[in-house]
Write a protein that holds these residues in place. Sequence first.
Motif, PDB file in Angstrom:
ATOM      1  N   GLU A   1       0.813  -1.219   0.000  1.00  0.00           N
ATOM      2  CA  GLU A   1       0.000   0.000   0.000  1.00  0.00           C
ATOM      3  C   GLU A   1       0.845   1.267   0.000  1.00  0.00           C
ATOM      4  O   GLU A   1       0.401   2.305  -0.484  1.00  0.00           O
ATOM      5  CB  GLU A   1      -0.950   0.022   1.201  1.00  0.00           C
ATOM      6  CG  GLU A   1      -2.000  -1.082   1.177  1.00  0.00           C
ATOM      7  CD  GLU A   1      -1.490  -2.402   1.751  1.00  0.00           C
ATOM      8  OE1 GLU A   1      -0.293  -2.478   2.114  1.00  0.00           O
ATOM      9  OE2 GLU A   1      -2.276  -3.346   1.816  1.00  0.00           O
ATOM     10  N   GLY A   2       2.036   1.195   0.588  1.00  0.00           N
ATOM     11  CA  GLY A   2       2.894   2.375   0.642  1.00  0.00           C
ATOM     12  C   GLY A   2       3.350   2.826  -0.729  1.00  0.00           C
ATOM     13  O   GLY A   2       3.930   3.892  -0.877  1.00  0.00           O
ATOM     14  N   ARG A   3       3.083   2.015  -1.744  1.00  0.00           N
ATOM     15  CA  ARG A   3       3.494   2.347  -3.111  1.00  0.00           C
ATOM     16  C   ARG A   3       2.450   3.180  -3.831  1.00  0.00           C
ATOM     17  O   ARG A   3       2.489   3.338  -5.043  1.00  0.00           O
ATOM     18  CB  ARG A   3       3.807   1.059  -3.876  1.00  0.00           C
ATOM     19  CG  ARG A   3       5.076   0.383  -3.348  1.00  0.00           C
ATOM     20  CD  ARG A   3       5.163  -1.073  -3.687  1.00  0.00           C
ATOM     21  NE  ARG A   3       6.446  -1.647  -3.284  1.00  0.00           N
ATOM     22  CZ  ARG A   3       6.807  -1.932  -2.042  1.00  0.00           C
ATOM     23  NH1 ARG A   3       5.990  -1.669  -1.048  1.00  0.00           N
ATOM     24  NH2 ARG A   3       7.989  -2.457  -1.772  1.00  0.00           N
ATOM     25  N   TYR A   4       1.490   3.691  -3.078  1.00  0.00           N
ATOM     26  CA  TYR A   4       0.467   4.565  -3.641  1.00  0.00           C
ATOM     27  C   TYR A   4       0.630   5.987  -3.102  1.00  0.00           C
ATOM     28  O   TYR A   4       1.171   6.193  -2.028  1.00  0.00           O
ATOM     29  CB  TYR A   4      -0.924   4.059  -3.248  1.00  0.00           C
ATOM     30  CG  TYR A   4      -1.324   2.763  -3.910  1.00  0.00           C
ATOM     31  CD1 TYR A   4      -1.553   2.700  -5.279  1.00  0.00           C
ATOM     32  CD2 TYR A   4      -1.493   1.602  -3.162  1.00  0.00           C
ATOM     33  CE1 TYR A   4      -1.935   1.500  -5.886  1.00  0.00           C
ATOM     34  CE2 TYR A   4      -1.874   0.408  -3.764  1.00  0.00           C
ATOM     35  CZ  TYR A   4      -2.090   0.373  -5.125  1.00  0.00           C
ATOM     36  OH  TYR A   4      -2.463  -0.800  -5.725  1.00  0.00           O
ATOM     37  N   VAL A   5       0.073   6.942  -3.852  1.00  0.00           N
ATOM     38  CA  VAL A   5      -0.013   8.295  -3.302  1.00  0.00           C
ATOM     39  C   VAL A   5      -1.269   8.443  -2.457  1.00  0.00           C
ATOM     40  O   VAL A   5      -1.385   9.383  -1.676  1.00  0.00           O
ATOM     41  CB  VAL A   5      -0.017   9.401  -4.384  1.00  0.00           C
ATOM     42  CG1 VAL A   5       1.202   9.305  -5.279  1.00  0.00           C
ATOM     43  CG2 VAL A   5      -1.282   9.393  -5.220  1.00  0.00           C
ATOM     44  N   ASP A   6      -2.233   7.564  -2.630  1.00  0.00           N
ATOM     45  CA  ASP A   6      -3.558   7.752  -2.030  1.00  0.00           C
ATOM     46  C   ASP A   6      -4.302   6.441  -1.801  1.00  0.00           C
ATOM     47  O   ASP A   6      -5.492   6.448  -1.530  1.00  0.00           O
ATOM     48  CB  ASP A   6      -4.398   8.623  -2.974  1.00  0.00           C
ATOM     49  CG  ASP A   6      -4.477   7.996  -4.383  1.00  0.00           C
ATOM     50  OD1 ASP A   6      -3.896   6.923  -4.592  1.00  0.00           O
ATOM     51  OD2 ASP A   6      -5.115   8.594  -5.254  1.00  0.00           O
ATOM     52  N   GLY A   7      -3.628   5.316  -1.947  1.00  0.00           N
ATOM     53  CA  GLY A   7      -4.274   4.021  -1.779  1.00  0.00           C
ATOM     54  C   GLY A   7      -4.743   3.425  -3.093  1.00  0.00           C
ATOM     55  O   GLY A   7      -5.237   2.305  -3.137  1.00  0.00           O
TER      56      GLY A   7
ATOM     57  N   ASN B   1       2.620   5.798  -6.659  1.00  0.00           N
ATOM     58  CA  ASN B   1       3.670   6.824  -6.672  1.00  0.00           C
ATOM     59  C   ASN B   1       4.818   6.275  -7.540  1.00  0.00           C
ATOM     60  O   ASN B   1       4.691   5.215  -8.148  1.00  0.00           O
ATOM     61  CB  ASN B   1       4.107   7.179  -5.241  1.00  0.00           C
ATOM     62  CG  ASN B   1       4.638   5.978  -4.467  1.00  0.00           C
ATOM     63  OD1 ASN B   1       4.973   4.941  -5.049  1.00  0.00           O
ATOM     64  ND2 ASN B   1       4.729   6.107  -3.161  1.00  0.00           N
ATOM     65  N   ASP B   2       5.931   6.993  -7.586  1.00  0.00           N
ATOM     66  CA  ASP B   2       7.025   6.544  -8.446  1.00  0.00           C
ATOM     67  C   ASP B   2       7.532   5.154  -8.052  1.00  0.00           C
ATOM     68  O   ASP B   2       7.988   4.385  -8.902  1.00  0.00           O
ATOM     69  CB  ASP B   2       8.194   7.542  -8.392  1.00  0.00           C
ATOM     70  CG  ASP B   2       7.879   8.836  -9.147  1.00  0.00           C
ATOM     71  OD1 ASP B   2       6.803   8.944  -9.754  1.00  0.00           O
ATOM     72  OD2 ASP B   2       8.722   9.744  -9.114  1.00  0.00           O
ATOM     73  N   ILE B   3       7.456   4.841  -6.769  1.00  0.00           N
ATOM     74  CA  ILE B   3       7.893   3.508  -6.317  1.00  0.00           C
ATOM     75  C   ILE B   3       6.944   2.439  -6.852  1.00  0.00           C
ATOM     76  O   ILE B   3       7.372   1.382  -7.324  1.00  0.00           O
ATOM     77  CB  ILE B   3       7.944   3.452  -4.773  1.00  0.00           C
ATOM     78  CG1 ILE B   3       8.996   4.441  -4.242  1.00  0.00           C
ATOM     79  CG2 ILE B   3       8.247   2.035  -4.290  1.00  0.00           C
ATOM     80  CD1 ILE B   3       9.076   4.508  -2.726  1.00  0.00           C
TER      81      ILE B   3
END
Lengths: 343, 343
Positions: free
Chosen positions: B311-317, B321-323
């Motif tokens: 989940e941390g790979r999102y900007v908003d869930g 994001n770039d990751i």
Amino acid sequence: MLKWIPAADGRFSVNGLPWLDENGGRLARFPDRAQESVPGTVWSLSSMTSGGRIRFASDSGSFSIRASHGSEPRMIDMSPLGHSGLDLYAGPPGEMNYWGTSTPQFGGETYEHTYFRGLRSEMREFTLYLPTYNDLDMLEIGLDEEASIAVPAPYALDKPVVFYGSSITQGGCASRPGNGYVPVLSREMNVDVVNLGFNGSGKGEPSVCSLLAEIDAACYVLDFHVNLPTAAELEAVYAPFYRQLRSRRPERPILMISPLYSSSEWYDKQTQAKYGGMRSIIRSVYEEAVAQGDRHVYTVDGCSLIGPGDEGRYVDGLHPNDIGFRQMADRLQPILRQVLQIP
Amino acid sequence: MLKWIPAADGRFSVNGLPWLDENGGRLARFPDRAQESVPGTVWSLSSMTSGGRIRFASDSGSFSIRASHGSEPRMIDMSPLGHSGLDLYAGPPGEMNYWGTSTPQFGGETYEHTYFRGLRSEMREFTLYLPTYNDLDMLEIGLDEEASIAVPAPYALDKPVVFYGSSITQGGCASRPGNGYVPVLSREMNVDVVNLGFNGSGKGEPSVCSLLAEIDAACYVLDFHVNLPTAAELEAVYAPFYRQLRSRRPERPILMISPLYSSSEWYDKQTQAKYGGMRSIIRSVYEEAVAQGDRHVYTVDGCSLIGPGDEGRYVDGLHPNDIGFRQMADRLQPILRQVLQIP
């Protein structure tokens, strides 16, 4: 029905805002009295809540916030989620999971955001990250009326790691507040942090050093440099800053980070000269400190965190994106663990 | 002195905008005639230049652009650099290095951005990525007056990979246009791409399928699903979309991607049902295609790209994001290489 509780309520643990009590609950990074001593730009930036976290455990089946911002930053390189959003993570230290980010609204009015509702009532531990590049005129947390609130698990150390630096330290340009290198390190090492990154204004003034030294830190990370216009100007302030901090905190670790590799060093001789010069100066101050018997000083070359070939890890050639921050945190972590003697 | 050359000039290779010539050089993703056939929302989004690239080699010691946008998108989850910036990369395929991103200005006026100037004159190869979430009313490239312009190295295949999908396909929420999963794959596999991601509007209409099928692609990647309001509505359109495309392109690979794991699937039963249902539907359409003898169809479970715990790979869930985009590209790359028979 939710009950609305102010962020500064004693039942919550507020981390990252050392002067919260002195400020009567104002969510800001410096004490009110600093307005008279620090430069105006630093003072304005200190109202941004980067590094602030509200932590608690609760069996609430709902989690909402009410918040308002004094302004709507218009940033070229950060989205509203990035500059003003609040990230909710759940789970105990070391096992924190990202839950969601508030969708901020501006214009001075209070907005409400629901992270979840209607879940089974069971104890969960929460960390709410405050905005990276905006202030909070007000923040309340909404929980189920009958929910209990308990103390969260402690961090691995009883003192925070204090970071002082520029926009990069403050968290520019992470996609949201949980993703700067400071919060990533905090989460993964389970240490408390204080983020004193000041966008464009990390210039090493004695008045700022004084405030840094007030905080009884587990370690001071000095990540300031490129906000000074030239290498010569950094040279004039860096050693004095270190000496002032060292005299106030004789045995606390001080970790000096030099500038990350900037993609314009590729081709721009002026940037090469400035950044290269700054790295030498920081290295020299470190070496002199060691030579004079300081056994608690450490340094990291910024190019070992983000170096040549890593340019894609920036949003603009200068400020890390989430990939860059992730890499910084990964590479700093073993060093910080050693400095802090955390296994 | 710079000479200013329009982006559609024949000396540049323009990739990712298949109808550029038919449109008389208008930088857009669909032909003018599509205005009458596709839904209005899709039509408006097609003026955004996601996936468009200007490529050439030159010995110019300077590189600037002049550009203007019809509007200033106000996005909660993307910065101006993210929605409107243009990324410059230098270097031959496989060795491309990020150079910088333009600082966009709005209000309809032309802005100028200098990526570099005063460098030694030597042949370099450039790829300029057009904006992900904005249009370009005009774009000109400024090079040294005496600079030569040459054809860039070819891609590994002579046909593009065509991606059709939603906001995530379009590139939301990469920090800049080079960082969506589509451009990352393009760069690392050295393949041409066409990005037909339409924010909120990837709904599988027959008129859109028709346009997709006009492009003689190396492979079609179908990444549309969650923009349909319910699983039942996806079911109604998915198999017909596949059959329409397959009848026009009997032997081209079609790769079906199902929804990424969304962080609200954790706790929100409605999202669980919708996303889970959509994954089953896509899987079924794939299985039926195989059962009926289609030997050029492939599928990837979105949860294998970004799954639970990520989940941390999102900007908003929801939006990577770039990751998250990096991870998607890393995990899709071996599959796409197999489909395309690129070693």
